[in-house]
Design an enzyme around this catalytic site. Structure first.
Site, PDB file in Angstrom:
ATOM      1  N   GLY A 215     -86.702  13.192 -12.485  1.00  0.00           N
ATOM      2  CA  GLY A 215     -86.567  12.197 -13.562  1.00  0.00           C
ATOM      3  C   GLY A 215     -85.128  12.044 -13.967  1.00  0.00           C
ATOM      4  N   ASN A 216     -84.915  11.420 -15.109  1.00  0.00           N
ATOM      5  CA  ASN A 216     -83.546  11.238 -15.600  1.00  0.00           C
ATOM      6  C   ASN A 216     -83.533  11.356 -17.112  1.00  0.00           C
ATOM      7  OD1 ASN A 216     -83.880   8.496 -16.812  1.00  0.00           O
ATOM      8  ND2 ASN A 216     -84.518   8.072 -14.712  1.00  0.00           N
ATOM      9  N   ARG A 217     -82.354  11.251 -17.692  1.00  0.00           N
ATOM     10  CA  ARG A 217     -82.192  11.598 -19.107  1.00  0.00           C
ATOM     11  C   ARG A 217     -82.338  10.424 -20.069  1.00  0.00           C
ATOM     12  NH1 ARG A 217     -76.577  14.244 -19.439  1.00  0.00           N
ATOM     13  NH2 ARG A 217     -77.097  14.152 -21.637  1.00  0.00           N
ATOM     14  N   SER A 218     -82.833   9.306 -19.597  1.00  0.00           N
ATOM     15  CA  SER A 218     -82.908   8.154 -20.505  1.00  0.00           C
ATOM     16  C   SER A 218     -83.944   8.384 -21.606  1.00  0.00           C
ATOM     17  CB  SER A 218     -83.288   6.910 -19.701  1.00  0.00           C
ATOM     18  OG  SER A 218     -83.413   5.815 -20.568  1.00  0.00           O
TER      19      SER A 218
END
Ligand code: CTP
Length: 428
Positions: A215-218
């Protein structure tokens, strides 16, 4: 516009019923937040029937949606009418002892209060000091009217008529002072009325196995602010929400957007965005989309085998949702907007990379922002440059994510209107 109508306990609460109807007739979503004593004058069924939303003074109802925070955060305007002497005192001293005062503490939108009370109470130094405190903090306190009060007495303290309160409150929300003075900071326009928009927000997650993901940090905050801003400007909004952080998800709950589709993976996000885009005038891809996904995600958890290192995870590329939308043009005249979070490097500046990406993706507008150094991820401040499909700079904006959202809509709404004028048919 998303309006919270606070009602405190006075006979004039009956006039707030008419104010509620007026605001609803003008197409606004209104959530009534009465105090306990207001409910002794006008009961919850009246507020609920006319607003179509729950009406309670309680902070311990519907707790999973954190209403004491979400309502204020999600509002575009808070109007308190009537505001009694007690409500003014509680608001001025920052109390949070019921849903209305909590909402006042969490609201960051314009707040308008219309006091109503007997003349002696209005003129008392305590009340006048409270009003001065509130005005000093930016609350717009409307002067009460003079005239017949509840008993035989007359004097200042009467609640202004509902249409006058509505006129002033909506003018304040638009950035004017309601007295006809132009304001330097003109607030949200209603330039998206009749338009349908889709906004993707958050970050997609790709399963490695049933418990792990890439995933990512958004957090999703910029996308959610874009959705809220579009709603305030009159658009029908579909928000495609991918794994929002809990505080941002709470913001959505209080906002009353038309349509919220929750997704997890890029494939789900792609389907949801494309389905809504088929009838949309503007699509904004604010979500951080995972570029790659594991080629195989087993249905059972991957176990650690002692003594043997981890198996490599083979990745495959995800479709580029934005580039596809720009290429396929699912609806004639549709405006496709992308985002690009960039860092400068040896190959070029943030803007160089943004311009190249705009040309590569084929979107009509690309909102370029620098990430790192306390800006971008998870913080409220943002600095952006908006470029068009050829990489030309068409706008710059900095400030809160809501201010950036409005700056993006200033450009996108104009492009959509130009296209409608040039012959594309609006969706509604
Ligand atoms: N985007 C998308 N689908 C993808 C990747 C990105 O729709 N598979 C969209 C994002 O929503 C955003 C824009 O494309 O609006 C730019 O995203 P970004 O991650 O900066 O672009 P990439 O093409 O992944 O480029 P980079 O190599 O810089 O990661």
């Amino acid at each position: 516009m998303r309006i919270v109508l606070g009602v405190s306990g006075g006979v004039a609460a009956y006039k707030a019923v008419l104010l509620l109807r007026l605001l609803r007739e003008q197409g606004h979503r209104v959530r009534v937040v009465p105090t306990a004593s207001a409910l002794r004058f006008v009961g919850a069924p009246t507020w609920e029937a006319l607003s179509g939303e729950p009406a309670t003074d309680q902070v311990f109802e519907d707790v999973e949606h954190v209403p004491h925070v979400a309502l204020g955060q999600g509002a575009d305007l808070v109007v308190v009418a009537p505001a009694t002497a007690d409500l003014l005192a509680r608001a001025a001293s920052g109390r949070a002892d019921d849903l209305l005062t909590s909402t006042l503490l969490t609201a960051r939108c314009p707040v308008v209060m219309a006091p109503a009370m007997h003349t002696e109470m209005w003129e008392h130094a305590a009340t006048q000091a409270n009003v001065a405190t509130l005005r000093g903090r930016g609350v717009h306190v409307i002067e009460p009217a003079s005239g017949r009060l509840t008993g035989a007495d007359t004097g200042p303290g009467r609640l202004p008529e509902p249409d006058e309160i509505a006129r002033v409150a909506l003018a304040v929300a638009r950035g004017s002072d309601g007295e006809g003075s132009p304001s330097a900071a003109v607030g949200p326009e209603r330039d998206l009325v009749g338009r349908r928009v889709v906004v993707s927000a958050g970050g997609t997650r790709e399963p490695i196995d049933p418990v792990r993901f890439i995933g990512n940090r958004s957090s999703g905050r910029q996308g959610v602010e874009l959705a809220r801003a579009a709603s305030a400007r009159g658009a029908h909004v579909t928000l495609v929400a991918a794994n929002l952080s809990p505080d941002v998800a709470a913001l959505v709950d209080g906002t009353g957007l038309d349509d919220v589709v929750t997704v997890e993976t890029t494939a789900q996000l792609r389907d949801a965005v494309r389905a809504a885009a088929a009838s949309a005038d503007v699509v904004v891809m604010a979500a951080a989309v995972a570029d790659f996904r594991p080629a195989h995600a087993p249905g059972a958890k991957i176990k650690k085998v002692p003594g043997r290192g981890p198996e490599p995870i083979a990745l495959v590329e995800n479709p580029d949702v934005l580039a596809e939308l720009a290429h396929d043009r699912l609806r004639a005249g549709q405006v496709v907007v992308g985002f690009a979070a960039e860092t400068g490097d040896a190959d070029g500046s943030v803007l160089d990379h943004g311009r190249a990406k705009a040309r590569r993706k084929g979107a009509d507008l690309l909102v370029v922002n620098a990430v790192g150094e306390g800006r971008g991820f998870g913080v409220d401040a943002n600095d952006v440059t908006v470029v068009d499909g050829s990489g030309e700079v068409v706008a710059t904006a900095s400030g809160s994510k809501r201010e950036v959202a409005d700056a993006v809509w200033d450009v996108a709404a104009r492009v959509a209107a130009d296209r409608a004028d040039a012959g594309a048919v609006p969706a509604e």
